[in-house]
Design an enzyme around this catalytic site. Structure first.
Site, PDB file in Angstrom:
ATOM      1  N   ARG A  53      -3.147   7.763  17.581  1.00  0.00           N
ATOM      2  CA  ARG A  53      -2.172   6.824  18.111  1.00  0.00           C
ATOM      3  C   ARG A  53      -1.676   7.250  19.476  1.00  0.00           C
ATOM      4  O   ARG A  53      -1.268   6.433  20.289  1.00  0.00           O
ATOM      5  CB  ARG A  53      -0.995   6.755  17.141  1.00  0.00           C
ATOM      6  CG  ARG A  53      -0.555   5.373  16.829  1.00  0.00           C
ATOM      7  CD  ARG A  53       0.727   5.438  16.070  1.00  0.00           C
ATOM      8  NE  ARG A  53       1.847   5.499  16.970  1.00  0.00           N
ATOM      9  CZ  ARG A  53       3.054   5.888  16.616  1.00  0.00           C
ATOM     10  NH1 ARG A  53       3.272   6.299  15.387  1.00  0.00           N
ATOM     11  NH2 ARG A  53       4.021   5.882  17.489  1.00  0.00           N
ATOM     12  N   ARG A 112      -2.497   8.760  12.263  1.00  0.00           N
ATOM     13  CA  ARG A 112      -2.909   7.369  12.404  1.00  0.00           C
ATOM     14  C   ARG A 112      -4.037   7.312  13.420  1.00  0.00           C
ATOM     15  O   ARG A 112      -3.938   7.937  14.487  1.00  0.00           O
ATOM     16  CB  ARG A 112      -1.710   6.551  12.878  1.00  0.00           C
ATOM     17  CG  ARG A 112      -1.944   5.063  13.006  1.00  0.00           C
ATOM     18  CD  ARG A 112      -1.820   4.369  11.654  1.00  0.00           C
ATOM     19  NE  ARG A 112      -2.073   2.933  11.789  1.00  0.00           N
ATOM     20  CZ  ARG A 112      -1.139   2.047  12.150  1.00  0.00           C
ATOM     21  NH1 ARG A 112       0.093   2.442  12.411  1.00  0.00           N
ATOM     22  NH2 ARG A 112      -1.449   0.772  12.221  1.00  0.00           N
ATOM     23  N   ARG A 141       6.781  -4.450  15.724  1.00  0.00           N
ATOM     24  CA  ARG A 141       7.448  -5.754  15.644  1.00  0.00           C
ATOM     25  C   ARG A 141       8.102  -5.899  14.295  1.00  0.00           C
ATOM     26  O   ARG A 141       7.584  -5.464  13.287  1.00  0.00           O
ATOM     27  CB  ARG A 141       6.436  -6.874  15.875  1.00  0.00           C
ATOM     28  CG  ARG A 141       6.387  -7.343  17.314  1.00  0.00           C
ATOM     29  CD  ARG A 141       5.497  -8.573  17.418  1.00  0.00           C
ATOM     30  NE  ARG A 141       5.789  -9.549  16.363  1.00  0.00           N
ATOM     31  CZ  ARG A 141       4.859 -10.244  15.727  1.00  0.00           C
ATOM     32  NH1 ARG A 141       3.590 -10.061  16.015  1.00  0.00           N
ATOM     33  NH2 ARG A 141       5.194 -11.125  14.801  1.00  0.00           N
ATOM     34  N   LYS A 196       2.380   4.502   1.616  1.00  0.00           N
ATOM     35  CA  LYS A 196       2.582   4.930   2.991  1.00  0.00           C
ATOM     36  C   LYS A 196       2.108   6.369   3.102  1.00  0.00           C
ATOM     37  O   LYS A 196       2.740   7.286   2.609  1.00  0.00           O
ATOM     38  CB  LYS A 196       4.062   4.839   3.393  1.00  0.00           C
ATOM     39  CG  LYS A 196       4.204   5.200   4.856  1.00  0.00           C
ATOM     40  CD  LYS A 196       5.595   5.307   5.354  1.00  0.00           C
ATOM     41  CE  LYS A 196       5.571   5.702   6.829  1.00  0.00           C
ATOM     42  NZ  LYS A 196       4.526   6.632   7.217  1.00  0.00           N
ATOM     43  N   GLU A 226       0.859  -1.199   0.000  1.00  0.00           N
ATOM     44  CA  GLU A 226       0.000   0.000   0.000  1.00  0.00           C
ATOM     45  C   GLU A 226       0.886   1.237   0.000  1.00  0.00           C
ATOM     46  O   GLU A 226       2.080   1.160   0.253  1.00  0.00           O
ATOM     47  CB  GLU A 226      -0.876   0.030   1.272  1.00  0.00           C
ATOM     48  CG  GLU A 226      -1.879  -1.089   1.389  1.00  0.00           C
ATOM     49  CD  GLU A 226      -2.452  -1.153   2.802  1.00  0.00           C
ATOM     50  OE1 GLU A 226      -2.971  -0.132   3.267  1.00  0.00           O
ATOM     51  OE2 GLU A 226      -2.323  -2.216   3.438  1.00  0.00           O
ATOM     52  N   GLU A 237      -5.755   6.096   8.447  1.00  0.00           N
ATOM     53  CA  GLU A 237      -4.994   7.337   8.533  1.00  0.00           C
ATOM     54  C   GLU A 237      -5.926   8.494   8.208  1.00  0.00           C
ATOM     55  O   GLU A 237      -6.637   8.448   7.199  1.00  0.00           O
ATOM     56  CB  GLU A 237      -3.845   7.280   7.504  1.00  0.00           C
ATOM     57  CG  GLU A 237      -2.788   8.331   7.684  1.00  0.00           C
ATOM     58  CD  GLU A 237      -1.567   7.795   8.440  1.00  0.00           C
ATOM     59  OE1 GLU A 237      -1.480   6.578   8.661  1.00  0.00           O
ATOM     60  OE2 GLU A 237      -0.714   8.618   8.824  1.00  0.00           O
TER      61      GLU A 237
END
Ligand SMILES: [Zn+2]
Ligand SMILES: [Zn+2]
Lengths: 533, 340
Positions: free
Chosen positions: A249, A234, A394, A229, A227, A277
């Protein structure tokens, strides 16, 4: 004000937590909601920025007490606390009708900021005259930004829970995020219907790492969903039990800020959570982020700003559907369900799918990435098709593959005055990135901010200087900027081991905290990514 | 010394000495003849050959100095001639029998205030303003931050605190100096709230007050551990030296408070880790200090124990000949260190 001062005194006089809680409970039981809201605000540690210069305050207090300044200083020396010294020195007030805490804060305290010193003096002396001893002490604590009270947030929560008959969790949840003190707030805080608290809760956001190696190292391209960015805010959009919650966020509740998105969310079935977003959006593409900042800066959203800067939620992921947590399902499945969901919404609406970027192989995607700027995107997101929606940052399943100019989110750590037109203003900055738990200086930048932004940063530097070395001020690491640069390479001459070419401030990331800034590891990773190109 | 006029007193290593009369006022080392303002330890030194003090304070002074001390007394205002110096004692309002010492010779008048207060106190004679040329004043609370609330207000607070503790099953532990403060507290307590128990040091002084004819509410000396029933709703009066001792712990659960001028400042309250601090002092506060000095009409003021520098500078700026005197007086202090 009397009751609030009495509460402060009670909290100050006892070390027993039970008695502290009991004092707060007694206060909240009788306080009008507007006062209670301010009390919660202060007890939660909110302090106004310095409103009055300490020197002015001492001078005016000495004058009001009809003593010479040397005697004020002797007294201060014996007491050791400015607010208390003043309270002890002032002659007994004439007294005035009792006014609520909210009045004192809204009519007297907050306006001090915008007054000229001479007007501040008049206002302060009037306030001192109208308050009695104990209230004056608390008042002085408030105006000097030194209001601290021996009650932890945990105890405040306990007291509010007891008053409202709610659980600690519900209160703690409702105190989370940004809120404005006001009677409405206090009523919501103690409202018995707790479904809001349970329903409003977002999932922890899953974050991507910057790509550190050539994408070919990721293996088969068909295993990856690609996708754009996007670079906005967010957010998670939550629709549960007929209510809508929009969380950033930073765990700020954004309700009321993006009415166009909330309006459309009403069409979502209950038990839906979308990750996406928020972007200023028109004609299928984002507007420059500066437009978004213009809109965020507005206290009141009028028709004009809503028309000029419409905002849309670009949907990345579906975390909950029909009340079911989908996060462990593979991305492919979540994407299919998200597509169906978005397709069911009215057309031309303010919730869009984040489009999937086509490209047969990695080289084709590398070409697409180069065109990202043209689309108003920062690069590509690579997400493994089987990936779950994890927690935090992660490594392995989600990568961000940014385009040049390279950019890094860094923290302002040193500032120096500029020259010429900018002489006398702190305009030359050094930025740091995280290396473990400390910030290492990695780039200097002088350009990219508007004059207004420079003034704001300058004011921040003056108020938050931790240390001085010659003209250089070490500032509290708090402000985050996106630094853009043309090239990056290893360097043994720089402490960070990295040198960048033509750094500039691309954007002031007011939406980010210092902890959100990039790491040195990420920055080093950029070098390999550039070379991989 | 640049002072003008006659010098009736001078500072020596034993204290303030009157050469013409060959006596000391409140010496801090044994001397032949001591004129003593009051019985507090920093003013009444043990071991002098002869003492001159107020008749009103004789009992408490004797208790402090021991049975062998030779104490001559004067009634308020009664003059005596010592080596040509006319000496008289006048109430200082500090504690029972506390005196100001007036010295007169050749038309020159000097007054040594000792410790004093001008606020009302039913346990001692009220402060008497005396005109003089030289005034030697204490300055224990000589800063404008020290202003005392009305005594009635303070007692209302103390009684309310006691009442609330009694209602919640806690003993009220009230600390105050055993001589003077404790009896002033007693006089202001509301005995209808509950029994009043005393520490031995307090009980001894209280007995001396009663013998001097000062009416005080009934007290019980809590020598042994009082039975639970006797402690119910009780207030315990003890000297600050007893704070934190095993003797006080037996009264648990309790709320502890201290009554002193120092309690005006939050830091002083916090340092003692007490539940409450009541602002009650047997010394003048700042306005009373200035008013008292003004009322003497003295052109020369010597300033002893306390905030001497600030008071001296303040007076100097107002055209007085002011000077700080390095005495060994200590102001309010806990001088009743006794263990039961
Ligand atoms: Zn004394
Ligand atoms: Zn003394």
């Amino acid at each position: 004000m009397k009751d609030f001062a009495a509460l402060y005194t009670a909290l100050d006089e006892t070390t027993a937590t039970n008695q502290k809680v009991a004092a707060m409970v007694a206060y909240f039981r009788s306080a009008p909601p507007a006062d209670a809201a301010w009390a919660v605000h202060f007890l939660s540690g909110w302090r106004p920025r310095r409103l009055i210069r300490a020197g002015d305050l001492r001078r005016w207090a000495a004058l009001a007490a009809a003593i010479p300044e040397w005697l004020f200083e002797e007294s201060y020396h014996a007491v050791g606390d400015l607010a208390e010294t003043i309270a002890l020195l002032l002659p007994e007030g004439a007294g005035a009708e009792e006014r609520p805490l909210a009045w004192w804060v809204e009519e007297r305290l907050l306006p001090l900021r915008d007054l000229e010193p001479a007007e501040q003096e008049v206002s302060l002396i009037a306030s001192w005259r109208e308050l009695s001893g104990r209230e004056r002490y608390v008042w002085n604590k408030l105006i000097t930004g030194a209001f601290r009270v021996g009650a932890s947030q945990r105890l405040v929560v306990r007291a509010l829970a007891e008053v409202s008959g709610l659980s600690d969790e519900v209160i703690a949840h409702r105190l989370m995020g940004a809120w404005e003190p006001g009677p409405g707030f206090y009523e919501r805080l103690t409202a018995h219907d707790t479904r809001d608290a349970d329903w409003s809760r977002p999932y922890p956001f899953f974050l991507a790492h910057a790509l550190e190696q050539p994408p070919s190292a990721l293996g088969d391209r068909t295993c990856w969903q690609v996708e754009w960015k996007w670079d906005g805010i967010r957010a998670q959009l939550i629709r549960r039990a007929g209510q809508t919650f929009l969380w950033s966020r930073g765990e700020d509740l954004l309700n009321g800020r993006f009415p166009e998105v909330e309006e459309l969310a009403a069409f979502l079935p209950s038990g839906t959570v979308i990750d996406g977003e928020l972007l200023p959006w028109r004609d299928g593409r984002p507007l420059p982020f500066a437009q978004m900042q213009r809109r965020i800066g507005r206290k009141k959203l009028d028709r004009r700003i809503l028309a000029e800067v419409p905002v849309a939620l670009i949907a990345y992921d579906l975390l909950e559907e029909g009340g079911e947590d989908l996060r462990t399902r593979p991305l492919g499945e979540r994407r299919r369900r998200l597509e169906a969901l978005v397709a069911s919404l009215p057309t031309g609406a303010s919730i869009h799918l984040s489009p999937v970027v086509e490209g047969d192989d990695w080289p084709a995607l590398a070409d697409a990435r180069l065109a990202a700027r043209d689309r108003g995107a920062e690069g590509l997101m690579l997400k493994h098709a089987e990936s779950a929606y994890g927690v935090g940052r992660r490594r392995g399943d989600w990568w961000k593959w940014k385009v040049d100019p390279l950019s890094v989110d860094a923290v302002l750590i040193y500032a120096q005055p500029g020259s010429g037109r900018r002489a006398g203003l702190y305009t030359d900055y050094t930025f740091g990135v995280w290396d473990g738990d400390r910030l290492v200086a990695f780039a200097k930048a002088y350009s990219g901010l508007t004059d207004e932004e420079i003034r704001q940063v300058d004011a921040f530097v003056r108020r938050n200087t931790l240390d001085k070395f010659g003209p250089v001020r070490v500032v509290k690491p708090e402000l985050v900027f996106e630094l853009a640069f043309e090239g990056i390479q290893h360097s043994s001459r720089h402490k960070s081991g990295v040198a960048v070419r033509f750094p500039r401030m691309a954007r002031w990331r007011t939406d980010k905290a210092a902890a959100d800034a990039d790491t040195l590891e990420t920055v080093r990773g950029l070098i390999d990514a550039v070379n991989a190109r | 010394m640049p002072d003008s006029g006659m010098t009736l007193l001078r500072l020596t290593d034993r204290g303030l000495y009157c050469e013409a009369g060959d006596f000391y006022v409140d010496p801090w080392a044994p001397v032949d003849r001591a004129v003593v303002t009051h019985a507090h330890g920093d003013h009444a030194t043990w071991g002098c050959r002869r003492y001159l003090a107020s008749a009103a304070g004789r009992g408490v002074l004797a208790l402090r100095l021991g049975p062998d001390a030779v104490i001559e007394t004067l009634d308020w205002g009664e003059p005596v001639s010592l080596g040509g110096v006319r000496v008289s004692l006048h109430p200082a309002g500090h504690i029972l029998g506390s005196a100001q010492v007036r010295l007169e010779m050749g038309g020159e008048v000097w007054v040594v205030s000792g410790d004093y207060k001008t606020d009302p106190d039913p346990t001692c004679a009220p402060f008497e303003p005396i005109r003089c040329d030289t005034f030697i004043t204490e300055s224990t609370f000589g800063l404008p931050i020290y202003r005392w609330p009305a005594e009635t207000e303070v007692f209302a607070e103390i009684n309310a605190w006691w009442r609330a503790n009694a209602a919640e099953g806690r003993t009220s532990l009230l600390f105050g100096y055993a001589l003077g403060k404790a009896q002033r507290l007693l006089a202001g307590l509301d005995p209808s709230i509950g029994p009043i128990l005393t520490h031995g040091a307090v009980e001894r002084m209280t007995t001396a007050y009663r013998e001097a004819g000062i009416p005080l509410p009934a007290t019980t000396h809590a020598a042994a551990l009082p039975r639970k029933a006797d402690r119910e709703g009780a207030l315990v009066l003890a000297p600050p030296s007893a704070e934190g001792s095993a003797w006080t712990r037996r009264f648990a659960p309790f709320s502890a408070a201290f009554a002193s001028g120092w309690m005006r400042v939050r830091g002083a309250r916090r340092r003692r880790a007490l539940d409450r601090g009541f602002t009650l002092s047997d010394h003048v506060d700042w306005p009373a200090l200035l008013a008292a000095i003004d009322a003497t009409g003295a052109g020369r003021v010597w300033v002893t124990h306390g905030f001497t520098a600030a008071v001296t500078r303040w007076l100097g700026e107002r055209g007085l000949e002011a000077r700080a005197l390095a005495t060994r007086f200590e102001g309010e202090r806990d001088d009743d260190v006794e263990v039961e």
